[in-house]
Design a protein around this motif. Structure first.
Motif, mmCIF file in Angstrom:
data_model
loop_
_atom_site.group_PDB
_atom_site.id
_atom_site.type_symbol
_atom_site.label_atom_id
_atom_site.label_comp_id
_atom_site.label_asym_id
_atom_site.label_seq_id
_atom_site.Cartn_x
_atom_site.Cartn_y
_atom_site.Cartn_z
ATOM 1 N N LEU A 12 18.805 -80.660 -37.183
ATOM 2 C CA LEU A 12 18.790 -79.254 -36.785
ATOM 3 C C LEU A 12 20.204 -78.741 -36.553
ATOM 4 N N ALA A 13 21.050 -79.574 -35.959
ATOM 5 C CA ALA A 13 22.452 -79.188 -35.747
ATOM 6 C C ALA A 13 23.144 -78.976 -37.087
ATOM 7 N N LEU A 14 22.903 -79.885 -38.040
ATOM 8 C CA LEU A 14 23.487 -79.741 -39.374
ATOM 9 C C LEU A 14 23.017 -78.457 -40.038
ATOM 10 N N GLU A 15 21.703 -78.197 -40.016
ATOM 11 C CA GLU A 15 21.163 -77.014 -40.688
ATOM 12 C C GLU A 15 21.740 -75.734 -40.109
ATOM 13 N N ALA A 16 21.793 -75.646 -38.779
ATOM 14 C CA ALA A 16 22.311 -74.432 -38.140
ATOM 15 C C ALA A 16 23.800 -74.271 -38.392
ATOM 16 N N ARG A 25 28.223 -70.934 -33.071
ATOM 17 C CA ARG A 25 27.026 -70.132 -33.300
ATOM 18 C C ARG A 25 25.787 -71.022 -33.436
ATOM 19 N N ALA A 26 25.981 -72.221 -34.015
ATOM 20 C CA ALA A 26 24.867 -73.168 -34.071
ATOM 21 C C ALA A 26 24.447 -73.584 -32.663
ATOM 22 N N ALA A 27 25.429 -73.814 -31.799
ATOM 23 C CA ALA A 27 25.135 -74.198 -30.416
ATOM 24 C C ALA A 27 24.385 -73.095 -29.696
ATOM 25 N N GLN A 28 24.802 -71.842 -29.921
ATOM 26 C CA GLN A 28 24.132 -70.706 -29.289
ATOM 27 C C GLN A 28 22.677 -70.605 -29.755
ATOM 28 N N ASN A 58 38.671 -72.087 -36.062
ATOM 29 C CA ASN A 58 37.437 -71.957 -35.297
ATOM 30 C C ASN A 58 36.178 -72.058 -36.161
ATOM 31 N N ARG A 59 36.383 -72.237 -37.444
ATOM 32 C CA ARG A 59 35.240 -72.303 -38.351
ATOM 33 C C ARG A 59 35.161 -73.681 -38.985
ATOM 34 N N VAL A 60 34.032 -73.942 -39.620
ATOM 35 C CA VAL A 60 33.849 -75.189 -40.357
ATOM 36 C C VAL A 60 33.357 -74.854 -41.753
ATOM 37 N N GLU A 61 33.758 -75.662 -42.711
ATOM 38 C CA GLU A 61 33.325 -75.497 -44.093
ATOM 39 C C GLU A 61 32.685 -76.789 -44.566
ATOM 40 N N LEU A 62 31.576 -76.662 -45.254
ATOM 41 C CA LEU A 62 30.888 -77.825 -45.787
ATOM 42 C C LEU A 62 31.682 -78.470 -46.912
ATOM 43 N N TYR A 69 23.624 -82.178 -49.075
ATOM 44 C CA TYR A 69 22.774 -82.816 -48.071
ATOM 45 C C TYR A 69 22.148 -81.772 -47.152
ATOM 46 N N ALA A 70 22.926 -80.754 -46.757
ATOM 47 C CA ALA A 70 22.406 -79.712 -45.877
ATOM 48 C C ALA A 70 21.271 -78.954 -46.555
#
Length: 297
Positions: A12-16, A25-28, A58-62, A69-70
């Motif tokens: 769920l953390a990965l998907e968000a 934003r995933a944490a929120q 502050n961002r992440v990129e796959l 995988y996501a």
């Protein structure tokens, strides 16, 4: 053998995070801390031995494997959620039955009789979903389908209901015309039915493939009512029209031509409500006037 699978929290953390491109934003969304999201992703990367994200400010990129995988895990989570909700709904006593039906069959045969079903089973709610063609029932979200016999139902539980003879009908004003001069109306996927009718009936129909084509029997019937030609349709759809004189059947009925209707459900899945519907259908069919429908063997 023990399966080495990631936990649902990590997935769920990965998907968000993949969807938002942000741990914050995933944490929120998941009501977790940003640190918790980061730890879940780190555990997942350690399990897979693959880098899933690049941290960019502050961002992440796959990464490329992370994106693949996501996407796969999103589909897996969607399937888990859908199957979970389906089972929860089926386990409820008051859950409605979701039934896929051919539109013409529903409007001209099933719905006019549904009041009788509800009188016998007031606690059962039935939702009808339009399905014009055979389809993949296994992943449709439906409990069952009432449709015609078809190879698409392989692997499903298929219970014969009845065979509906096909009848050639037209507007009364056309009944006296010679067969060779009468336009033939066709259902799109049934290109050979008029040729089969001519062969079995002995009526000379020189142009069995010409004429307008329609997607549904209901459109064929409307066209025949409008005087556009002769339509070959299941008798049970036009009984009222024949009785009231809107259509006539001047040509012979051919026993070899019929539509075979079946009730399709998943193997081993038999909610109590579906059993009640099955019994009622068979009772209704058994009580039909002779010649209208023939119970299937």
């Amino acid at each position: 053998m023990t399966r080495r699978l990631p936990g649902t929290t990590a997935l769920l953390a990965l998907e968000a995070a993949a969807r938002h491109r942000s741990f914050a934003r995933a944490a929120q969304e998941l009501s977790l801390s940003e640190g918790a999201i980061s730890r879940q992703i780190a555990k997942l990367e350690s399990l897979l031995d693959v880098r899933l994200f690049h941290r960019v400010g502050n961002r992440v990129e796959l990464t490329e494997p992370g994106a693949r995988y996501a996407a796969d895990m999103r589909e897996a989570l969607d399937l888990i959620e859908r199957k979970t909700r389906q089972l929860q709904a089926e386990s409820r006593v008051d859950a409605p039955l979701e039934i896929g039906v051919i539109p013409t069959f529903a409007s001209r045969w099933l719905i006019p009789r549904m009041a009788r079903f509800h009188q016998c089973h007031p606690q059962i709610r039935i939702n009808l979903r339009e399905r014009t063609e055979p389809f993949d029932l296994a992943d449709s979200g439906l409990h069952a389908a009432i449709n015609v016999e078809h190879p698409a139902w392989a692997g499903m539980q298929v219970e014969p209901l009845f065979q509906a003879p096909l009848l050639a009908v037209c507007h009364p004003d056309l009944a006296g015309r010679p067969p060779a001069g009468l336009p033939l109306l066709h259902k799109h996927e049934d290109g050979e039915q008029w040729a089969d009718y001519a062969r079995h009936s002995g009526i000379d129909l020189p142009a069995t493939h010409g004429g307008p084509r329609y997607d549904r029997f209901s459109l064929l019937i409307d066209a025949a009512r409008a005087g556009m030609g002769m339509a070959l349709v299941p008798r049970l759809y036009v009984e009222d029209d024949l009785r009231d004189g809107r259509l006539v059947a001047p040509w012979p009925e051919v026993a070899q031509l019929s539509e075979r209707y079946v009730l399709v459900s998943r193997p081993g899945e038999d909610p109590t409500a579906l059993g009640a519907l099955r019994r009622w259908l068979l009772e209704e069919i058994g009580g039909r006037p002779a010649g209208a429908t023939t119970p299937a063997p």
